[in-house]
Design a protein around this motif. Structure first.
Motif, PDB file in Angstrom:
ATOM      1  N   ASN A   1       0.914  -0.975  -0.226  1.00 55.90           N
ATOM      2  CA  ASN A   1      -0.114   0.190   0.193  1.00 55.90           C
ATOM      3  C   ASN A   1       0.769   1.354  -0.071  1.00 55.90           C
ATOM      4  OD1 ASN A   1      -2.536  -1.359   0.011  1.00 55.90           O
ATOM      5  ND2 ASN A   1      -2.728  -1.234   2.194  1.00 55.90           N
ATOM      6  N   HIS A   2       1.982   1.173   0.726  1.00 56.31           N
ATOM      7  CA  HIS A   2       2.885   2.337   0.825  1.00 56.31           C
ATOM      8  C   HIS A   2       3.251   2.764  -0.453  1.00 56.31           C
ATOM      9  CE1 HIS A   2       5.902   4.988   2.473  1.00 56.31           C
ATOM     10  NE2 HIS A   2       6.652   4.483   1.547  1.00 56.31           N
ATOM     11  N   TRP A   3       3.907   1.831  -1.264  1.00 56.48           N
ATOM     12  CA  TRP A   3       4.272   2.149  -2.726  1.00 56.48           C
ATOM     13  C   TRP A   3       3.176   2.556  -3.629  1.00 56.48           C
ATOM     14  CZ3 TRP A   3       9.131   2.622  -2.345  1.00 56.48           C
ATOM     15  CH2 TRP A   3       9.876   1.878  -1.550  1.00 56.48           C
ATOM     16  N   ARG A   4       1.879   2.112  -3.473  1.00 55.67           N
ATOM     17  CA  ARG A   4       0.938   2.598  -4.210  1.00 55.67           C
ATOM     18  C   ARG A   4       0.628   3.895  -4.105  1.00 55.67           C
ATOM     19  NH1 ARG A   4      -3.822  -0.530  -2.601  1.00 55.67           N
ATOM     20  NH2 ARG A   4      -4.363   1.297  -1.570  1.00 55.67           N
ATOM     21  N   LEU A   5       0.469   4.153  -2.768  1.00 57.63           N
ATOM     22  CA  LEU A   5       0.225   5.678  -2.061  1.00 57.63           C
ATOM     23  C   LEU A   5       1.249   6.667  -2.749  1.00 57.63           C
ATOM     24  CD1 LEU A   5      -1.249   5.018   1.268  1.00 57.63           C
ATOM     25  CD2 LEU A   5      -2.513   5.721  -0.780  1.00 57.63           C
ATOM     26  N   GLU A   6       2.622   6.243  -2.450  1.00 59.75           N
ATOM     27  CA  GLU A   6       3.881   7.051  -3.019  1.00 59.75           C
ATOM     28  C   GLU A   6       3.818   7.250  -4.541  1.00 59.75           C
ATOM     29  OE1 GLU A   6       7.618   5.719  -1.248  1.00 59.75           O
ATOM     30  OE2 GLU A   6       8.691   7.336  -2.629  1.00 59.75           O
ATOM     31  N   ALA A  22      -1.724  15.933  -1.113  1.00 61.39           N
ATOM     32  CA  ALA A  22      -0.221  16.032  -0.398  1.00 61.39           C
ATOM     33  C   ALA A  22      -0.915  17.176   1.055  1.00 61.39           C
ATOM     34  CB  ALA A  22       0.659  16.376  -0.843  1.00 61.39           C
ATOM     35  N   LYS A  23      -1.509  17.992   0.577  1.00 62.09           N
ATOM     36  CA  LYS A  23      -1.786  18.970   1.515  1.00 62.09           C
ATOM     37  C   LYS A  23      -2.832  18.562   2.613  1.00 62.09           C
ATOM     38  CE  LYS A  23      -0.781  23.090  -1.171  1.00 62.09           C
ATOM     39  NZ  LYS A  23      -0.982  24.389  -1.894  1.00 62.09           N
ATOM     40  N   SER A  24      -3.813  18.001   1.884  1.00 66.47           N
ATOM     41  CA  SER A  24      -4.898  17.392   2.852  1.00 66.47           C
ATOM     42  C   SER A  24      -4.429  16.250   3.690  1.00 66.47           C
ATOM     43  CB  SER A  24      -5.966  16.660   1.841  1.00 66.47           C
ATOM     44  OG  SER A  24      -6.759  17.732   0.980  1.00 66.47           O
ATOM     45  N   THR A  25      -3.613  15.446   3.346  1.00 61.72           N
ATOM     46  CA  THR A  25      -3.236  14.367   3.971  1.00 61.72           C
ATOM     47  C   THR A  25      -1.825  14.741   5.178  1.00 61.72           C
ATOM     48  OG1 THR A  25      -3.101  12.886   2.130  1.00 61.72           O
ATOM     49  CG2 THR A  25      -1.783  11.852   4.035  1.00 61.72           C
ATOM     50  N   ARG A  26      -1.444  15.924   4.679  1.00 60.66           N
ATOM     51  CA  ARG A  26      -0.451  16.430   5.632  1.00 60.66           C
ATOM     52  C   ARG A  26      -1.198  17.089   6.779  1.00 60.66           C
ATOM     53  NH1 ARG A  26       2.580  20.201   2.487  1.00 60.66           N
ATOM     54  NH2 ARG A  26       3.623  18.414   1.786  1.00 60.66           N
ATOM     55  N   ASP A  63       0.480   4.249   5.967  1.00 70.39           N
ATOM     56  CA  ASP A  63       1.497   4.586   4.992  1.00 70.39           C
ATOM     57  C   ASP A  63       1.386   5.849   4.669  1.00 70.39           C
ATOM     58  OD1 ASP A  63       1.979   1.841   4.478  1.00 70.39           O
ATOM     59  OD2 ASP A  63       0.237   1.557   3.158  1.00 70.39           O
ATOM     60  N   LEU A  64       0.159   6.550   4.847  1.00 66.84           N
ATOM     61  CA  LEU A  64       0.174   7.918   4.624  1.00 66.84           C
ATOM     62  C   LEU A  64       1.082   8.906   5.535  1.00 66.84           C
ATOM     63  CD1 LEU A  64      -3.563   8.635   3.633  1.00 66.84           C
ATOM     64  CD2 LEU A  64      -1.685   9.130   2.071  1.00 66.84           C
ATOM     65  N   THR A  65       0.934   8.361   6.899  1.00 64.20           N
ATOM     66  CA  THR A  65       1.512   9.098   7.836  1.00 64.20           C
ATOM     67  C   THR A  65       3.135   9.037   7.514  1.00 64.20           C
ATOM     68  OG1 THR A  65      -0.103   8.565   9.550  1.00 64.20           O
ATOM     69  CG2 THR A  65       1.985   9.254  10.172  1.00 64.20           C
ATOM     70  N   ALA A  66       3.557   7.818   6.842  1.00 64.78           N
ATOM     71  CA  ALA A  66       5.109   7.689   6.807  1.00 64.78           C
ATOM     72  C   ALA A  66       5.415   8.400   5.502  1.00 64.78           C
ATOM     73  CB  ALA A  66       5.346   5.988   6.650  1.00 64.78           C
ATOM     74  N   LEU A  67       4.414   8.434   4.642  1.00 64.76           N
ATOM     75  CA  LEU A  67       4.822   8.899   3.438  1.00 64.76           C
ATOM     76  C   LEU A  67       4.760  10.639   3.763  1.00 64.76           C
ATOM     77  CD1 LEU A  67       5.028   9.194   0.196  1.00 64.76           C
ATOM     78  CD2 LEU A  67       2.842   9.243  -0.025  1.00 64.76           C
ATOM     79  N   MET A  68       3.862  10.954   4.407  1.00 65.19           N
ATOM     80  CA  MET A  68       4.088  12.478   4.909  1.00 65.19           C
ATOM     81  C   MET A  68       5.019  13.028   5.690  1.00 65.19           C
ATOM     82  SD  MET A  68       1.661  14.297   3.527  1.00 65.19           S
ATOM     83  CE  MET A  68       1.969  13.390   1.932  1.00 65.19           C
ATOM     84  N   PHE A  69       5.227  12.155   6.474  1.00 62.20           N
ATOM     85  CA  PHE A  69       6.709  12.527   7.289  1.00 62.20           C
ATOM     86  C   PHE A  69       7.935  12.306   6.508  1.00 62.20           C
ATOM     87  CE2 PHE A  69      10.284  10.975   9.730  1.00 62.20           C
ATOM     88  CZ  PHE A  69      10.282  11.889  10.712  1.00 62.20           C
TER      89      PHE A  69
END
Length: 171
Positions: A1-6, A22-26, A63-69
């Motif tokens: 999932n992480h790679w798909r979201l990235e 990205a803004k909304s997720t952040r 995944d979103l949290t890791a990606l946004m971090f």
């Protein structure tokens, strides 16, 4: 999932939507990190059900949290430099592809010209061989004629010589 979201977030197809996502997720991640009460409510609500959808949502949120971090930890300068480098690499790839196409066309043209030249040379060689064979045959025939004429002349001269010798001996 992480790679798909990235992949979705880093895709250049629709940059405006990517920026909005990205803004909304952040923003969501920041709010959830600041508000432990809301985070706990979400966790408790889905801990009991643990349905497939809930697990997927939890995994997606992680995944979103890791990606946004990762996105947040990347400086604007680094991101700008990465985008510039990516753009330059894509331009270079495009130029190299065009050059490869041009080289293939040139190679094909040179091959065609060479094949045409080889065909012309082969035709010329066949013509010269034919002429040589014709000349050789003609020379052989003429040699045979000359040989016959010479043999006849020698036989005639020998006969005349023998006649003269006999006439001289008789005298």
């Amino acid at each position: 999932n992480h790679w798909r979201l990235e992949k979705i977030c880093s895709s250049k197809k629709d940059e405006k939507n990517d920026d909005e996502l990205a803004k909304s997720t952040r923003s969501l991640c920041r709010l959830l990190n600041k508000n432990e009460f809301a985070l706990n409510i979400l966790k408790k609500r889905y801990e009991n059900t643990k349905s497939r959808n809930a697990r997927e949502l939890e995994s997606t949120l992680n995944d979103l949290t890791a990606l946004m971090f990762k996105k947040l930890s990347t400086t604007v300068e680094e991101e700008s430099a990465n985008k510039k480098m990516l753009r330059e690499l894509k331009e270079r790839e495009h130029l190299l592809n065009e050059e490869a196409i041009a080289l293939k066309q040139t190679l094909q043209k040179q091959r065609s010209e060479r094949e045409r030249e080889v065909l012309i040379q082969e035709q010329l060689l066949a013509k010269v061989k034919g002429e040589l064979e014709n000349l050789t045959r003609t020379n052989r025939e003429q040699m045979e004629i000359c040989q016959k004429e010479m043999n006849q002349e020698m036989s005639k001269n020998e006969a005349e010589h023998n006649d003269r010798l006999r006439m001289l001996k008789e005298k």
